[in-house]
Design a protein around this motif. Structure first.
Motif, PDB file in Angstrom:
ATOM      1  N   LEU A   1       1.009  -1.230   0.175  1.00  0.00           N
ATOM      2  CA  LEU A   1       0.077   0.003  -0.022  1.00  0.00           C
ATOM      3  C   LEU A   1       0.906   1.266   0.129  1.00  0.00           C
ATOM      4  N   ILE A   2       1.901   1.221   0.728  1.00  0.00           N
ATOM      5  CA  ILE A   2       2.862   2.623   0.894  1.00  0.00           C
ATOM      6  C   ILE A   2       3.465   2.754  -0.670  1.00  0.00           C
ATOM      7  N   ASP A   3       3.559   1.861  -1.552  1.00  0.00           N
ATOM      8  CA  ASP A   3       4.001   2.220  -2.775  1.00  0.00           C
ATOM      9  C   ASP A   3       3.027   3.033  -3.555  1.00  0.00           C
ATOM     10  N   VAL A   4       1.847   3.173  -3.350  1.00  0.00           N
ATOM     11  CA  VAL A   4       0.749   4.132  -4.121  1.00  0.00           C
ATOM     12  C   VAL A   4       1.373   5.433  -3.454  1.00  0.00           C
ATOM     13  N   VAL A   5       1.624   5.748  -2.445  1.00  0.00           N
ATOM     14  CA  VAL A   5       1.967   7.269  -1.894  1.00  0.00           C
ATOM     15  C   VAL A   5       3.351   7.705  -2.391  1.00  0.00           C
ATOM     16  N   VAL A   6       4.294   6.908  -2.096  1.00  0.00           N
ATOM     17  CA  VAL A   6       5.519   7.022  -2.617  1.00  0.00           C
ATOM     18  C   VAL A   6       5.760   7.289  -3.959  1.00  0.00           C
ATOM     19  N   SER A   7       5.045   6.592  -4.665  1.00  0.00           N
ATOM     20  CA  SER A   7       4.850   6.749  -6.259  1.00  0.00           C
ATOM     21  C   SER A   7       4.063   7.954  -6.650  1.00  0.00           C
ATOM     22  N   ASN A   8       3.046   8.329  -5.834  1.00  0.00           N
ATOM     23  CA  ASN A   8       2.458   9.671  -6.317  1.00  0.00           C
ATOM     24  C   ASN A   8       3.449  10.743  -6.051  1.00  0.00           C
ATOM     25  N   CYS A   9       4.389  10.794  -4.893  1.00  0.00           N
ATOM     26  CA  CYS A   9       5.461  11.746  -4.621  1.00  0.00           C
ATOM     27  C   CYS A   9       6.452  11.835  -5.810  1.00  0.00           C
ATOM     28  N   ILE A  10       6.810  10.499  -6.326  1.00  0.00           N
ATOM     29  CA  ILE A  10       7.884  10.489  -7.451  1.00  0.00           C
ATOM     30  C   ILE A  10       7.279  10.960  -8.618  1.00  0.00           C
ATOM     31  N   ASN A  11       5.867  10.727  -9.113  1.00  0.00           N
ATOM     32  CA  ASN A  11       5.499  11.170 -10.051  1.00  0.00           C
ATOM     33  C   ASN A  11       4.954  12.659 -10.057  1.00  0.00           C
ATOM     34  N   SER A  12       5.043  13.246  -8.647  1.00  0.00           N
ATOM     35  CA  SER A  12       4.628  14.581  -8.618  1.00  0.00           C
ATOM     36  C   SER A  12       6.005  15.378  -8.433  1.00  0.00           C
ATOM     37  N   ASN A  13       7.163  14.981  -8.839  1.00  0.00           N
ATOM     38  CA  ASN A  13       8.507  15.525  -8.858  1.00  0.00           C
ATOM     39  C   ASN A  13       8.636  15.827  -7.403  1.00  0.00           C
ATOM     40  N   ILE A  14       8.130  15.092  -6.231  1.00  0.00           N
ATOM     41  CA  ILE A  14       8.708  15.529  -5.050  1.00  0.00           C
ATOM     42  C   ILE A  14      10.050  14.229  -4.753  1.00  0.00           C
ATOM     43  N   SER A  15      11.025  14.841  -4.428  1.00  0.00           N
ATOM     44  CA  SER A  15      12.084  13.655  -4.346  1.00  0.00           C
ATOM     45  C   SER A  15      12.767  13.784  -2.906  1.00  0.00           C
TER      46      SER A  15
END
Length: 446
Positions: free
Chosen positions: A94-108
């Motif tokens: 489940l945490i992959d969803v939130v981390v992926s949202n960050c990556i795809n939103s240019n939040i590193s």
């Protein structure tokens, strides 16, 4: 039972460079990036002279992700792991969803604050997001719960956890913190949320769902005016029935007709405001949701709402988790469809498992994970987790198999609720959950 070795290393191509570190959160001296002189570091930390011009989010925003609290709604799936570590759709957590949202939103810059049953979650984050192409300041960093001379107890809540880790969270010259629950299912471009936050010059912006229907998300309700400014926070409004905004209603400005919106537990908070709220104004507060947010509103701070009208599931129950998995098997856009979105990929741990082997099996409307063996069986409308072995004559329908330690069982008597942990299973909302590592004897009838 099929036993396959786990990979010792993995690679993954991501849109952003990521480095993941694990630390025990002792208080060392503040460290500055070695790639830039100290004077440059300080000058870059100043706010822009033009309030409408901001640095890119990968330079000015840090995400704080919480793995899960001690009272998870997904028990007994969370008996031995946190909510963020629960598998979903065969290959993901489940945490992959939130981390992926960050990556795809240019939040590193992503910090994961973990505490309860966190061994599995910490291990997953370490193995999934380390070893990628490293940039100057990109990372996914686990900050595990700790005790120190200043605080002898464990984290007492979200606010307490952030307060005690500020010395880590403030080591980069960011402008805003993005606070995120780590066990929700949705796709969001956080850049739009942050843009709205900054354009409104808000101290705090709260993302609210416009597609909840008439259910309680667990993060409270907000009374907003026609300018989306939050006037009041309530854990549950007194009036019944609740009047929620929908996607269409969100275009209206009548505060009397639609006074309440449901918080998603997602917050953007100015860095200096966060520090003052936690250390000066409410130094004893433990929770952001029901202590810090109401306190900020009562002080007259500018708290805004941001309407999100996409799919969002906060995994409020076993039934919700089950339905989210079932949606993956359907050719429908009603559920979460980001598992197949090439423009917003979902990242996870590459396990390098062999392809699934299917021999004379009838498989329809199902999702099969990696490394499975299916022999002369029938699988319909189900999610079959990785390394699962299904042998001759087995019939799997409308089921979620989370891995090789899940066996086919039937709720024969249609029991609504049943606690049979001693026997290796629990029944919640008519759904049978087999506990991790449990052994169900052959010919068992449940």
């Amino acid at each position: 039972m099929l036993q396959l070795p786990l990979p010792t290393s993995a690679t993954l191509t991501a849109k952003l460079p990521i480095l993941r570190l694990v630390r025990s959160c002792q208080n060392p001296p503040l460290r500055f990036p070695s790639s830039a002189p100290l004077s440059v570091f300080i000058s870059n930390s100043q706010k822009p002279e033009n309030p409408n011009v901001f640095p890119p989010v990968n330079q000015s925003v840090a995400a704080i992700v919480f793995g899960d609290g001690s009272e998870s709604r997904l028990y007994p799936l969370t008996k031995k792991r946190s909510g963020g570590a629960v598998p979903i759709a065969t290959n993901y957590r489940l945490i992959d969803v939130v981390v992926s949202n960050c990556i795809n939103s240019n939040i590193s810059k992503i910090y994961a604050l973990t505490q309860f049953n966190s061994t599995s979650l910490n291990s997953h984050l370490f193995r999934a997001y380390s070893g990628l192409s490293l940039g100057k300041e990109g990372f996914v960093e686990v900050i595990a719960a700790y005790q120190s001379s200043e605080g002898l107890g464990w984290f007492q809540g979200t606010a307490d956890a952030i307060r005690r880790c500020l010395w880590v969270l403030e080591e980069y010259p960011i402008l805003d913190f993005l606070v995120l629950p780590g066990h929700h299912l949705y796709r969001m471009d956080y850049q739009k949320l942050i843009e709205a936050h900054r354009n409104n010059n808000a101290d705090i912006t709260i993302s609210v769902s416009c597609a909840l229907g008439n259910r309680d998300p667990g993060f409270g309700f907000l009374k907003v005016n026609s300018k989306n400014q939050v006037l009041e926070f309530s854990e549950r409004p007194d009036r019944e029935p609740l009047n929620f905004m929908t996607a269409e209603d969100s275009m209206k400005s009548s505060n009397d007709a639609y006074p309440y919106v449901a918080s998603m537990g997602i917050y953007v908070i100015k860095r200096d405001i966060m520090t003052k709220l936690l250390t000066e104004f409410f130094p004893k507060a433990n929770e952001i949701t029901n202590e810090i947010i109401p306190g900020a509103i009562s002080m007259g701070m500018k708290v805004q709402s941001y309407k999100f009208d996409g799919y969002w599931e906060d995994m409020r129950s076993i039934e919700a988790f089950y339905q989210a998995n079932m949606d993956v098997t359907k050719r429908s856009t009603l559920g979460f469809n980001s598992f197949y979105d090439k423009d917003s990929p979902l990242y996870t741990l590459p396990r390098c498992l062999p392809p699934t082997v299917i021999t004379d099996a009838d498989v329809t409307d199902s999702v099969i994970g990696d490394g499975c063996i299916l022999n002369r069986c029938k699988v319909k409308g189900s999610v079959v987790g990785m390394r699962t072995r299904i042998e001759d004559g087995a019939v799997i329908e409308d089921s979620v198999l989370m891995g090789s330690d899940i066996y086919q069982i039937v709720n024969k008597e249609n029991v609504q609720e049943g606690n049979r942990e001693a026997d290796g299973f629990v029944i919640s909302e008519r759904i049978v959950i087999v506990l991790k590592s449990a052994i169900i004897p052959d010919c068992s009838i449940i």
